[in-house]
Design an enzyme around this catalytic site. Structure first.
Site, short mmCIF file in Angstrom:
data_model
loop_
_atom_site.label_atom_id
_atom_site.label_comp_id
_atom_site.label_asym_id
_atom_site.label_seq_id
_atom_site.Cartn_x
_atom_site.Cartn_y
_atom_site.Cartn_z
N PHE A 125 0.93 -1.23 0.01
CA PHE A 125 0.03 0.13 -0.04
C PHE A 125 0.76 1.25 -0.14
O PHE A 125 0.54 2.11 -0.67
CB PHE A 125 -0.65 0.08 1.32
CG PHE A 125 -1.80 -0.94 1.40
CD1 PHE A 125 -2.15 -2.06 0.46
CD2 PHE A 125 -2.48 -1.22 2.74
CE1 PHE A 125 -3.13 -3.19 0.72
CE2 PHE A 125 -3.46 -2.33 2.92
CZ PHE A 125 -3.64 -3.05 1.93
N ARG A 177 12.35 0.69 6.29
CA ARG A 177 13.50 0.25 6.86
C ARG A 177 14.55 -0.42 5.81
O ARG A 177 15.67 -0.05 5.91
CB ARG A 177 13.48 -1.02 8.00
CG ARG A 177 12.88 -0.68 9.17
CD ARG A 177 12.24 -1.65 10.01
NE ARG A 177 11.40 -2.31 9.13
CZ ARG A 177 10.71 -3.77 9.41
NH1 ARG A 177 11.14 -4.07 10.76
NH2 ARG A 177 9.92 -4.44 8.92
N TYR A 230 -3.44 -8.67 16.33
CA TYR A 230 -3.65 -7.76 14.93
C TYR A 230 -4.62 -7.24 15.00
O TYR A 230 -4.74 -5.68 14.97
CB TYR A 230 -3.14 -8.84 13.75
CG TYR A 230 -3.47 -8.04 12.47
CD1 TYR A 230 -2.21 -6.95 11.96
CD2 TYR A 230 -4.33 -8.03 11.47
CE1 TYR A 230 -2.30 -6.11 11.00
CE2 TYR A 230 -4.37 -6.96 10.47
CZ TYR A 230 -3.48 -6.29 10.26
OH TYR A 230 -3.50 -5.42 9.11
N PRO A 243 -8.94 -1.47 4.89
CA PRO A 243 -8.94 -2.32 3.96
C PRO A 243 -9.42 -3.83 4.55
O PRO A 243 -8.74 -4.01 5.55
CB PRO A 243 -7.77 -2.09 3.07
CG PRO A 243 -6.93 -0.98 3.81
CD PRO A 243 -7.72 -0.98 4.98
N GLY A 244 -9.90 -4.48 3.66
CA GLY A 244 -9.86 -5.98 3.84
C GLY A 244 -8.76 -6.63 3.12
O GLY A 244 -7.80 -5.95 2.81
N LEU A 245 -9.11 -7.95 2.83
CA LEU A 245 -7.98 -8.79 2.24
C LEU A 245 -7.46 -8.16 0.91
O LEU A 245 -8.19 -7.81 0.07
CB LEU A 245 -8.74 -9.99 1.70
CG LEU A 245 -7.62 -11.07 1.26
CD1 LEU A 245 -7.03 -11.80 2.25
CD2 LEU A 245 -8.46 -12.14 0.34
N THR A 270 -0.46 -8.07 -1.32
CA THR A 270 0.81 -7.26 -1.04
C THR A 270 1.73 -8.43 -0.41
O THR A 270 1.43 -9.60 -0.48
CB THR A 270 0.53 -6.32 -0.03
OG1 THR A 270 0.40 -6.55 1.36
CG2 THR A 270 -0.61 -5.27 -0.56
N PHE A 278 2.09 -8.64 2.44
CA PHE A 278 1.43 -8.63 4.09
C PHE A 278 1.31 -10.17 4.43
O PHE A 278 2.03 -10.72 5.80
CB PHE A 278 -0.06 -8.06 3.74
CG PHE A 278 -0.72 -8.36 5.39
CD1 PHE A 278 -0.63 -7.44 6.16
CD2 PHE A 278 -1.69 -9.42 5.45
CE1 PHE A 278 -1.21 -7.49 7.61
CE2 PHE A 278 -2.34 -9.45 6.57
CZ PHE A 278 -2.18 -8.65 7.62
P1 NDP Z 1 3.71 -4.93 3.06
O1 NDP Z 1 4.03 -6.21 4.14
O2 NDP Z 1 3.67 -5.18 1.59
O3 NDP Z 1 4.05 -3.41 3.61
C1 NDP Z 1 4.48 -3.12 4.80
C2 NDP Z 1 5.11 -1.82 4.99
O4 NDP Z 1 5.45 -1.72 6.34
C3 NDP Z 1 6.52 -2.18 4.26
O5 NDP Z 1 6.73 -1.01 3.51
C4 NDP Z 1 7.27 -2.41 5.47
O6 NDP Z 1 8.73 -1.66 5.16
C5 NDP Z 1 6.81 -1.46 6.41
N1 NDP Z 1 7.20 -1.70 7.74
C6 NDP Z 1 6.90 -2.79 8.71
N2 NDP Z 1 7.47 -2.56 9.85
C7 NDP Z 1 8.15 -1.41 9.72
C8 NDP Z 1 8.87 -0.53 10.72
N3 NDP Z 1 8.91 -1.35 12.14
N4 NDP Z 1 9.39 0.54 10.83
C9 NDP Z 1 9.03 1.18 9.34
N5 NDP Z 1 8.53 0.54 8.28
C10 NDP Z 1 7.92 -0.70 8.61
O7 NDP Z 1 1.86 -4.81 3.70
P2 NDP Z 1 0.78 -4.08 3.31
O8 NDP Z 1 1.19 -2.90 2.18
O9 NDP Z 1 -0.35 -4.90 2.91
O10 NDP Z 1 0.48 -3.04 4.59
C11 NDP Z 1 0.41 -2.10 4.75
C12 NDP Z 1 -0.45 -1.72 5.95
O11 NDP Z 1 -1.77 -2.05 5.68
C13 NDP Z 1 -0.26 -2.39 7.20
O12 NDP Z 1 -0.51 -1.34 8.32
C14 NDP Z 1 -1.26 -3.58 7.32
O13 NDP Z 1 -1.41 -3.90 8.48
C15 NDP Z 1 -2.25 -2.74 6.46
N6 NDP Z 1 -3.50 -3.66 5.96
C16 NDP Z 1 -3.25 -4.56 5.05
C17 NDP Z 1 -4.24 -5.38 4.62
C18 NDP Z 1 -3.92 -6.59 3.63
O14 NDP Z 1 -4.62 -7.60 3.41
N7 NDP Z 1 -2.65 -6.61 2.73
C19 NDP Z 1 -5.41 -4.96 4.86
C20 NDP Z 1 -5.65 -4.14 5.49
C21 NDP Z 1 -4.78 -3.24 6.50
P3 NDP Z 1 10.20 -2.17 5.62
O15 NDP Z 1 10.08 -3.84 5.83
O16 NDP Z 1 10.99 -1.86 4.46
O17 NDP Z 1 10.60 -1.58 7.14
C1 8X3 Z 2 -5.35 -7.51 6.89
C2 8X3 Z 2 -6.76 -7.96 6.53
O1 8X3 Z 2 -8.17 -10.05 7.14
O2 8X3 Z 2 -6.04 -10.34 6.67
O3 8X3 Z 2 -5.57 -6.09 7.58
O4 8X3 Z 2 -6.42 -9.21 8.51
S1 8X3 Z 2 -6.87 -9.35 7.15
#
Ligand code: NDP
Ligand code: 8X3
Length: 259
Positions: free
Chosen positions: A12, A32, A147, A177-179, A182, A184
């Site tokens: 995202f 990071r 979480y 957002p939901g699922l 990425t 993730f």
């Molecule tokens: P990704 O794993 O693709 O991205 C996560 C990002 O967070 C990376 O850029 C990572 O960068 C950064 N990050 C993690 N820990 C740290 C830290 N300690 N300091 C700085 N940066 C950090 O996952 P998403 O893009 O899916 O997730 C982004 C957000 O969206 C999260 O908060 C997640 O909980 C949320 N989300 C995700 C959903 C999904 O289904 N994918 C749905 C709903 C919410 P780096 O490792 O380089 O530090």
């Molecule tokens: C990420 C969505 O449903 O995988 O926040 O927890 S879920």
């Protein structure tokens, strides 16, 4: 605008950075993984300040924001996106370190960033904080324990920020957002690529650009409009039904011995 995105190295955050850059905005990219920050910086055509840091490090965050160069100091949009889920174990079997990492990143990291950026926004009488929450903060699921708890915190924190910021001109949106596909799930399953890709099998999930579009839309509303919450899911996902456990003799679960 100057847009600071945490977690810009993937998913995202990267998509949000690219979306704002496409409209000509300047970016501060936080994450990071330095190599990824540098690569994204090279690809974006608007001014970019790359800021490698770990959002869990309170003093580092405060110092880095205080030391932003003059051209990047007045942050207009803060996107608190950095975050993660670790594991899907039931709460009695989880690794306590995983719980702590999620709290430190998803909750405390957001607090450190927000506390560092907000005073400038309030002083200037404008700004927008976008917190990336989740449907996991609204709807329970097995293994979502901490979480989901961190994302529920973000929802209430966002609402309470709104209460504090009333009259300042600073806006707050919790984007839920939901699922979405990425990195993730790769992070959640600690590098198990097979298990991660199974999450999205035979489903058309949300993709990062869907979330970026929603974030950009929220900030594009006229100054008198605050989008408080956006919950979004892929069409293939819905909440409910409530779960039922049918025990052999109708009791709620396993009975303790002697009862
Ligand atoms: P990704 O794993 O693709 O991205 C996560 C990002 O967070 C990376 O850029 C990572 O960068 C950064 N990050 C993690 N820990 C740290 C830290 N300690 N300091 C700085 N940066 C950090 O996952 P998403 O893009 O899916 O997730 C982004 C957000 O969206 C999260 O908060 C997640 O909980 C949320 N989300 C995700 C959903 C999904 O289904 N994918 C749905 C709903 C919410 P780096 O490792 O380089 O530090
Ligand atoms: C990420 C969505 O449903 O995988 O926040 O927890 S879920």
């Amino acid at each position: 605008m100057i847009v600071l995105v945490t977690g810009a190295t993937s998913g995202f955050g990267e998509a949000i950075a690219r979306r704002f850059a496409a409209e000509g905005h300047s970016l501060i990219l936080v994450g990071r993984r330095v190599d990824r920050l540098r690569q994204l910086k090279d690809e974006i055509e608007t001014p970019v300040y790359d800021l490698p840091l770990d959002v869990r490090e309170r003093d580092t965050v405060a110092e880095a924001i205080a030391d932003l160069p003059p051209d990047f100091k007045d942050v207009d949009v803060l996107v608190n996106n950095a975050g993660l889920a670790l594991g899907l174990e039931p709460s009695w079997a989880t690794d306590l370190d995983d719980w702590e990492t999620m709290v430190d990143t998803n909750v405390k990291g957001v607090l450190y960033m927000t506390r560092a950026i907000l005073p400038g926004m309030v002083e200037r009488g404008c700004g927008h904080v976008i917190n990336i929450g989740s449907t996991a903060g609204n709807w329970p699921y097995p293994g979502g324990n901490v979480y989901g708890g961190t994302k529920a915190f973000l929802k209430q924190f966002s609402l309470n920020l709104r209460a504090d910021l009333l009259g300042t001109g600073v806006r707050v949106t919790n984007l839920e957002p939901g699922l979405a596909e990425t990195e993730f799930s790769l992070v959640r399953y600690k590098g198990d690529a097979g298990r991660a890709s199974d999450v999205y099998k035979n489903i058309e999930p949300l993709v990062a650009t869907d979330i970026a579009e929603a974030a950009f839309w929220a900030t594009s509303q006229p100054a008198h409009v605050n989008i408080t919450r956006i919950e979004m899911m892929c069409t293939a996902q819905a909440n409910g039904p409530l779960a039922l456990h049918r025990g052999a003799d109708g009791h709620a679960g396993r009975r303790r011995s002697g009862k």
